[in-house]
Design a protein around this motif. Structure first.
Motif, PDB file in Angstrom:
ATOM      1  N   VAL A 199      -6.647   2.458  -5.877  1.00  0.00           N
ATOM      2  CA  VAL A 199      -5.431   1.848  -5.336  1.00  0.00           C
ATOM      3  C   VAL A 199      -5.406   1.985  -3.817  1.00  0.00           C
ATOM      4  O   VAL A 199      -5.554   3.085  -3.285  1.00  0.00           O
ATOM      5  CB  VAL A 199      -4.168   2.489  -5.943  1.00  0.00           C
ATOM      6  CG1 VAL A 199      -2.917   1.836  -5.373  1.00  0.00           C
ATOM      7  CG2 VAL A 199      -4.191   2.356  -7.461  1.00  0.00           C
ATOM      8  N   ASN A 200      -5.223   0.876  -3.129  1.00  0.00           N
ATOM      9  CA  ASN A 200      -5.206   0.861  -1.667  1.00  0.00           C
ATOM     10  C   ASN A 200      -3.765   0.719  -1.174  1.00  0.00           C
ATOM     11  O   ASN A 200      -3.165  -0.353  -1.257  1.00  0.00           O
ATOM     12  CB  ASN A 200      -6.065  -0.297  -1.154  1.00  0.00           C
ATOM     13  CG  ASN A 200      -6.154  -0.316   0.368  1.00  0.00           C
ATOM     14  OD1 ASN A 200      -5.594   0.533   1.055  1.00  0.00           O
ATOM     15  ND2 ASN A 200      -6.858  -1.292   0.898  1.00  0.00           N
ATOM     16  N   PHE A 201      -3.197   1.812  -0.654  1.00  0.00           N
ATOM     17  CA  PHE A 201      -1.818   1.794  -0.176  1.00  0.00           C
ATOM     18  C   PHE A 201      -1.690   1.158   1.205  1.00  0.00           C
ATOM     19  O   PHE A 201      -0.578   0.915   1.666  1.00  0.00           O
ATOM     20  CB  PHE A 201      -1.254   3.219  -0.138  1.00  0.00           C
ATOM     21  CG  PHE A 201      -0.787   3.711  -1.475  1.00  0.00           C
ATOM     22  CD1 PHE A 201       0.528   3.555  -1.862  1.00  0.00           C
ATOM     23  CD2 PHE A 201      -1.660   4.298  -2.360  1.00  0.00           C
ATOM     24  CE1 PHE A 201       0.967   3.983  -3.098  1.00  0.00           C
ATOM     25  CE2 PHE A 201      -1.241   4.740  -3.595  1.00  0.00           C
ATOM     26  CZ  PHE A 201       0.080   4.576  -3.974  1.00  0.00           C
ATOM     27  N   ASP A 202      -2.809   0.906   1.862  1.00  0.00           N
ATOM     28  CA  ASP A 202      -2.766   0.271   3.172  1.00  0.00           C
ATOM     29  C   ASP A 202      -3.192  -1.189   3.106  1.00  0.00           C
ATOM     30  O   ASP A 202      -3.570  -1.780   4.115  1.00  0.00           O
ATOM     31  CB  ASP A 202      -3.669   1.029   4.155  1.00  0.00           C
ATOM     32  CG  ASP A 202      -3.090   2.377   4.535  1.00  0.00           C
ATOM     33  OD1 ASP A 202      -1.866   2.526   4.436  1.00  0.00           O
ATOM     34  OD2 ASP A 202      -3.854   3.281   4.914  1.00  0.00           O
ATOM     35  N   ALA A 203      -3.160  -1.767   1.915  1.00  0.00           N
ATOM     36  CA  ALA A 203      -3.577  -3.164   1.749  1.00  0.00           C
ATOM     37  C   ALA A 203      -2.648  -4.085   2.535  1.00  0.00           C
ATOM     38  O   ALA A 203      -1.436  -4.029   2.394  1.00  0.00           O
ATOM     39  CB  ALA A 203      -3.576  -3.534   0.271  1.00  0.00           C
ATOM     40  N   LYS A 204      -3.241  -4.912   3.369  1.00  0.00           N
ATOM     41  CA  LYS A 204      -2.480  -5.865   4.172  1.00  0.00           C
ATOM     42  C   LYS A 204      -2.878  -7.302   3.854  1.00  0.00           C
ATOM     43  O   LYS A 204      -2.042  -8.200   3.869  1.00  0.00           O
ATOM     44  CB  LYS A 204      -2.714  -5.605   5.671  1.00  0.00           C
ATOM     45  CG  LYS A 204      -2.235  -4.239   6.160  1.00  0.00           C
ATOM     46  CD  LYS A 204      -0.728  -4.126   6.093  1.00  0.00           C
ATOM     47  CE  LYS A 204      -0.223  -2.854   6.739  1.00  0.00           C
ATOM     48  NZ  LYS A 204      -0.677  -1.643   6.021  1.00  0.00           N
ATOM     49  N   ASN A 205      -4.146  -7.527   3.595  1.00  0.00           N
ATOM     50  CA  ASN A 205      -4.630  -8.873   3.289  1.00  0.00           C
ATOM     51  C   ASN A 205      -4.507  -9.161   1.798  1.00  0.00           C
ATOM     52  O   ASN A 205      -4.490  -8.243   0.972  1.00  0.00           O
ATOM     53  CB  ASN A 205      -6.099  -9.020   3.721  1.00  0.00           C
ATOM     54  CG  ASN A 205      -6.276  -8.793   5.210  1.00  0.00           C
ATOM     55  OD1 ASN A 205      -5.553  -9.368   6.022  1.00  0.00           O
ATOM     56  ND2 ASN A 205      -7.222  -7.949   5.585  1.00  0.00           N
ATOM     57  N   GLU A 206      -4.464 -10.441   1.467  1.00  0.00           N
ATOM     58  CA  GLU A 206      -4.256 -10.832   0.071  1.00  0.00           C
ATOM     59  C   GLU A 206      -5.386 -10.348  -0.827  1.00  0.00           C
ATOM     60  O   GLU A 206      -5.138  -9.921  -1.957  1.00  0.00           O
ATOM     61  CB  GLU A 206      -4.104 -12.353  -0.037  1.00  0.00           C
ATOM     62  CG  GLU A 206      -2.759 -12.863   0.474  1.00  0.00           C
ATOM     63  CD  GLU A 206      -2.518 -14.310   0.125  1.00  0.00           C
ATOM     64  OE1 GLU A 206      -3.306 -14.877  -0.670  1.00  0.00           O
ATOM     65  OE2 GLU A 206      -1.555 -14.908   0.646  1.00  0.00           O
ATOM     66  N   TYR A 207      -6.622 -10.413  -0.334  1.00  0.00           N
ATOM     67  CA  TYR A 207      -7.742  -9.993  -1.178  1.00  0.00           C
ATOM     68  C   TYR A 207      -7.673  -8.493  -1.480  1.00  0.00           C
ATOM     69  O   TYR A 207      -8.093  -8.043  -2.555  1.00  0.00           O
ATOM     70  CB  TYR A 207      -9.076 -10.359  -0.525  1.00  0.00           C
ATOM     71  CG  TYR A 207      -9.448  -9.544   0.694  1.00  0.00           C
ATOM     72  CD1 TYR A 207     -10.169  -8.354   0.572  1.00  0.00           C
ATOM     73  CD2 TYR A 207      -9.087  -9.962   1.968  1.00  0.00           C
ATOM     74  CE1 TYR A 207     -10.512  -7.601   1.690  1.00  0.00           C
ATOM     75  CE2 TYR A 207      -9.419  -9.226   3.086  1.00  0.00           C
ATOM     76  CZ  TYR A 207     -10.135  -8.044   2.946  1.00  0.00           C
ATOM     77  OH  TYR A 207     -10.467  -7.307   4.054  1.00  0.00           O
ATOM     78  N   GLU A 208      -7.098  -7.704  -0.546  1.00  0.00           N
ATOM     79  CA  GLU A 208      -6.920  -6.280  -0.807  1.00  0.00           C
ATOM     80  C   GLU A 208      -5.803  -6.050  -1.829  1.00  0.00           C
ATOM     81  O   GLU A 208      -5.903  -5.179  -2.706  1.00  0.00           O
ATOM     82  CB  GLU A 208      -6.582  -5.554   0.502  1.00  0.00           C
ATOM     83  CG  GLU A 208      -7.706  -5.586   1.520  1.00  0.00           C
ATOM     84  CD  GLU A 208      -7.286  -4.999   2.863  1.00  0.00           C
ATOM     85  OE1 GLU A 208      -8.085  -4.261   3.476  1.00  0.00           O
ATOM     86  OE2 GLU A 208      -6.142  -5.279   3.303  1.00  0.00           O
ATOM     87  N   MET A 209      -4.739  -6.829  -1.704  1.00  0.00           N
ATOM     88  CA  MET A 209      -3.634  -6.711  -2.651  1.00  0.00           C
ATOM     89  C   MET A 209      -4.072  -7.108  -4.057  1.00  0.00           C
ATOM     90  O   MET A 209      -3.679  -6.486  -5.045  1.00  0.00           O
ATOM     91  CB  MET A 209      -2.464  -7.602  -2.206  1.00  0.00           C
ATOM     92  CG  MET A 209      -1.869  -7.236  -0.855  1.00  0.00           C
ATOM     93  SD  MET A 209      -0.517  -8.365  -0.414  1.00  0.00           S
ATOM     94  CE  MET A 209      -0.121  -7.783   1.245  1.00  0.00           C
ATOM     95  N   VAL A 230       1.593 -11.621  -4.179  1.00  0.00           N
ATOM     96  CA  VAL A 230       0.904 -11.280  -2.925  1.00  0.00           C
ATOM     97  C   VAL A 230       1.432 -12.081  -1.736  1.00  0.00           C
ATOM     98  O   VAL A 230       1.145 -11.737  -0.587  1.00  0.00           O
ATOM     99  CB  VAL A 230      -0.620 -11.499  -3.055  1.00  0.00           C
ATOM    100  CG1 VAL A 230      -1.209 -10.565  -4.093  1.00  0.00           C
ATOM    101  CG2 VAL A 230      -0.947 -12.947  -3.397  1.00  0.00           C
ATOM    102  N   LYS A 231       2.213 -13.135  -2.000  1.00  0.00           N
ATOM    103  CA  LYS A 231       2.799 -13.910  -0.902  1.00  0.00           C
ATOM    104  C   LYS A 231       3.939 -13.147  -0.227  1.00  0.00           C
ATOM    105  O   LYS A 231       4.348 -13.481   0.878  1.00  0.00           O
ATOM    106  CB  LYS A 231       3.336 -15.250  -1.422  1.00  0.00           C
ATOM    107  CG  LYS A 231       2.277 -16.162  -2.030  1.00  0.00           C
ATOM    108  CD  LYS A 231       1.231 -16.569  -1.021  1.00  0.00           C
ATOM    109  CE  LYS A 231       0.212 -17.521  -1.649  1.00  0.00           C
ATOM    110  NZ  LYS A 231      -0.861 -17.869  -0.687  1.00  0.00           N
TER     111      LYS A 231
END
Length: 278
Positions: free
Chosen positions: A60-70, A96-97
């Motif tokens: 799980v990436n809590f710093d996801a900013k880009n859609e592909y990370e989300m 993700v939007k």
């Protein structure tokens, strides 16, 4: 296990502030907007708290900013749903939007679902901060330190900044003072923006409720238009109510009278039947 929750369930009338308070209290976070949970990381940790050991928090990436990370976070969520046999569809493309309404609806469902497990009692031994530090956030922090070192190295090879003249500096300094003086107005604008956002969410919910009831009425209308049922007394009475003008307050009385006449009941018989039932 409340996995299928109807659209008119009370879960979908829980407000934004209550949802944010629920998240912040349980996960020791400080979210101020629903959109901040659009990455899916918060949802994953809520499931981790509710079902210990099921969620691979290291993914799980809590710093996801880009859609592909989300999207990667929602893939983790989907795997958890599959393990637990949860049939709730994940509309990842909408979530993700970062649109407030889509994310609010999913969080409303998530709160209702988590509250249905063990009566919503929190796991006292669960440490949300420690669980996050063992997950994707730790990797992203290490990555950011490497980036900062490389930026420092590059800055050493760059020429010193060019100084500006007093004529250029004067207006800039005046502009900075003007911006600083307007801090109060910017705070007001921010408060009004949040209020406007809350109103938009409320309007969206009311529109959804309106569309729900309209679809029900449309289904009844389509059923009444079936040729085999078109001449039935009850169908004729229902149509009188459906097609009555807004100003016609006696639509129900007319429908009842029409139904009574079609069934061959006179006024006296109707009254006698009503007295018999009482």
């Amino acid at each position: 296990m409340a996995t299928n929750i109807g659209i008119m369930d009370s879960a979908y009338f829980v407000g934004r502030n209550e949802i944010l308070g629920w998240i912040n209290d349980r996960l020791h976070l400080n979210l101020s907007r629903i959109e901040e949970a659009a990455s899916g990381a918060v949802q994953c940790q809520m499931m981790d708290m509710t079902f210990p050991g099921v969620v691979p928090m290291h993914k799980v990436n809590f710093d996801a900013k880009n859609e592909y990370e989300m999207i990667q976070n929602y893939k983790v969520m989907q795997e958890v749903f599959t393990k637990l046999k949860i049939t709730k569809p994940l509309e990842v493309n909408k979530l993700v939007k970062g649109r407030p309404l889509d994310n609010l609806e999913f969080l409303q469902w998530l709160k209702r679902f988590c509250d249905s497990i063990n009566g919503g009692i929190m796991n006292e031994n669960y440490n949300p901060v420690e669980r996050r530090s063992r997950g994707g956030k730790e990797k992203s922090v290490k990555g950011s330190s490497k980036v900062s070192k490389s930026m420092q190295t590059n800055n050493m090879h760059q020429p010193p900044p060019v100084t500006t003249s007093n004529k250029t500096f004067g207006p800039k300094q005046a502009k900075s003072h003007a911006v600083g003086g307007g801090s109060n107005s910017s705070a007001e604008v921010q408060a009004l923006s949040k209020e406007l956002e809350d109103l938009k969410v409320s309007v969206d919910l009311l529109e959804k409720e309106r569309d729900f009831y309209f679809s029900k009425l449309r289904d009844v209308e389509i059923l009444c238009q079936t040729p085999e049922l078109d001449d039935l007394p009850i169908v004729v009475a229902v149509k009188k109510i459906l097609y009555a003008a807004d100003a016609n307050e006696s639509a129900l009385e007319e429908a009842q009278e029409c139904l009574s006449q079609s069934l061959g009941l006179g006024a006296e018989e109707v009254e006698q039947e009503a007295e018999t039932q009482t």
